[in-house]
Design a protein around this motif. Structure first.
Motif, short mmCIF file in Angstrom:
data_model
loop_
_atom_site.label_atom_id
_atom_site.label_comp_id
_atom_site.label_asym_id
_atom_site.label_seq_id
_atom_site.Cartn_x
_atom_site.Cartn_y
_atom_site.Cartn_z
N UNK A 1 -23.58 -28.13 40.08
CA UNK A 1 -24.22 -29.38 40.25
C UNK A 1 -23.07 -30.03 39.63
N UNK A 2 -21.91 -29.88 39.78
CA UNK A 2 -20.26 -30.36 39.61
C UNK A 2 -20.32 -30.38 37.96
N UNK A 3 -20.32 -29.52 37.05
CA UNK A 3 -20.49 -28.76 35.68
C UNK A 3 -19.73 -27.44 35.19
N UNK A 4 -18.74 -27.62 35.75
CA UNK A 4 -17.74 -26.78 35.75
C UNK A 4 -17.90 -26.20 33.85
N UNK A 5 -18.48 -25.00 33.57
CA UNK A 5 -18.12 -25.01 32.07
C UNK A 5 -16.59 -24.25 31.27
N UNK A 6 -16.24 -25.28 30.45
CA UNK A 6 -14.88 -25.22 29.78
C UNK A 6 -14.77 -24.06 29.26
N UNK A 7 -13.82 -23.43 29.71
CA UNK A 7 -13.35 -22.19 29.15
C UNK A 7 -13.06 -22.02 28.03
N UNK A 8 -13.63 -23.11 26.61
CA UNK A 8 -13.64 -23.29 25.09
C UNK A 8 -14.87 -23.38 24.96
N UNK A 9 -15.97 -22.87 26.13
CA UNK A 9 -17.35 -22.97 24.91
C UNK A 9 -17.91 -21.69 26.29
N UNK A 10 -16.72 -20.85 26.37
CA UNK A 10 -17.22 -19.16 26.53
C UNK A 10 -16.93 -18.85 25.28
#
Length: 333
Positions: free
Chosen positions: A206-215
């Motif tokens: 969807x063009x919204x890769x998840x920021x590693x800071x939020x994993x």
């Protein structure tokens, strides 16, 4: 003193072998002799050992089940599914846990050697897969429940962890949630890898890769979910949703959000995984990806018992899909 097969043989004037043949329906026994033996059994009140009779017939009519521990949140559902089938088919269930590590496995191995059960259902205790596979290769019928992406070389029943996580991501995207936090499970578990991949792939597409800071790495506990949200809030990391890899950690996230004065789902939407009974009783009730654990236990037991009756074990895994149960934690009741 308990009545023994020797007592029956002595009273009936026959050998113990003849009594055994009458009990087990094996071998040629004159009908009048068989009637006399049965009459003595009735008169003496002799009750043969079900295990001894089963072994004489080459079958115990007992299913073994090996699990890590009974404290796993969904283990009761797996057990109930298996027990429903086992009891319906007139079998017994012999349950083994690994609460005591190597000592537990030694006791289990002794029961394998004693041929105490006809086949085995397994929820894999950590580090035992090679041993279980060896048992299968040696002729013990084995069905693995929840293969954790290990894909063993023997039959298994699994679910769609990756697809379930994709459903969770699609649901949050459909609600306009663009900045999710992911609280993972135990890192080396296959289900953790699959859930992480399915969720991340859907957001990336969807063009919204998840920021590693939020994993945030978790361990499937309530406290890990609570602590993860507390740390992110303290660090000022912005997020509008939480996807937790199981319901317990999702419940911990809900607790932390409530303690911080945030509203669910207005400020933050929350999705769990498992859909345990707990999910319907959190505040607010939790949207969750349902793992069909009872169905998986039942399918494994049914497959094993069908094999006892002559049906070949399946070559491919039995897959029972996940489904999304939507509740108030994402804004829909």
């Amino acid at each position: 003193m308990p009545i023994t097969i020797a007592d029956v043989a002595s009273r009936a004037g026959v050998s113990k072998t003849t009594v055994s043949r009458v009990l087990n329906g094996k071998g040629e026994v004159d009908e009048s002799t068989a009637d006399r033996v049965r009459a003595v059994i009735s008169d003496l009140g002799y009750v043969p050992s079900a295990r001894a009779v089963g072994l004489a017939r080459g079958r115990t009519r007992v299913v073994g089940m090996l699990v890590p521990a009974l404290t796993w949140p969904w283990m009761g559902e797996v057990l109930q599914g298996a027990v429903d089938v086992v009891e319906d088919e007139g079998y017994g269930l012999l349950l083994f846990t690994c609460n005591r590590g190597d000592e537990s496995m030694r006791r289990f191995a002794s029961q394998v050697s004693a041929k105490s059960f006809d086949g085995l259902l397994v929820v894999e205790p950590e580090g035992t897969l090679d041993y279980i596979e060896a048992l299968h290769q040696q002729g013990l019928p084995v069905i693995l429940i929840d293969d954790r992406a290990h894909r063993p070389r023997f039959p298994s029943v699994q679910t769609t962890n990756q697809a379930g996580a994709r459903d969770a991501a699609a649901h949050l995207l459909g609600l306009g949630r663009r900045r999710p936090v992911v609280i993972t499970g135990v890192p080396h578990f296959g289900c953790t890898e699959e859930r992480s991949a399915g969720f991340a792939q859907t957001y990336a597409a969807a063009g919204l890769p998840i920021d590693p800071d939020r994993v945030v790495e978790g361990d499937f506990t309530f406290e890990c979910g609570r602590a993860a949200v507390q740390r992110l809030l303290a660090a000022g990391v912005p997020f509008d949703s939480v996807f937790a890899h199981n319901d317990l950690s999702a419940a911990g996230a809900l607790q932390a959000l409530r303690e911080a004065g945030l509203r669910v789902p207005d400020d933050v939407a929350v999705v769990g995984f498992d859909d345990l009974p707990l999910a319907g009783h959190t505040h607010p009730p939790l949207t969750s990806v349902r793992q069909p654990m009872r169905e998986m236990g039942a399918a494994a037991a049914r497959t094993l018992i069908s094999h006892f009756d002559g049906t070949p074990l399946p070559d491919a895994p039995i897959v029972i899909p996940t489904s999304l149960t939507v509740r108030a934690s994402t804004g829909t009741t």
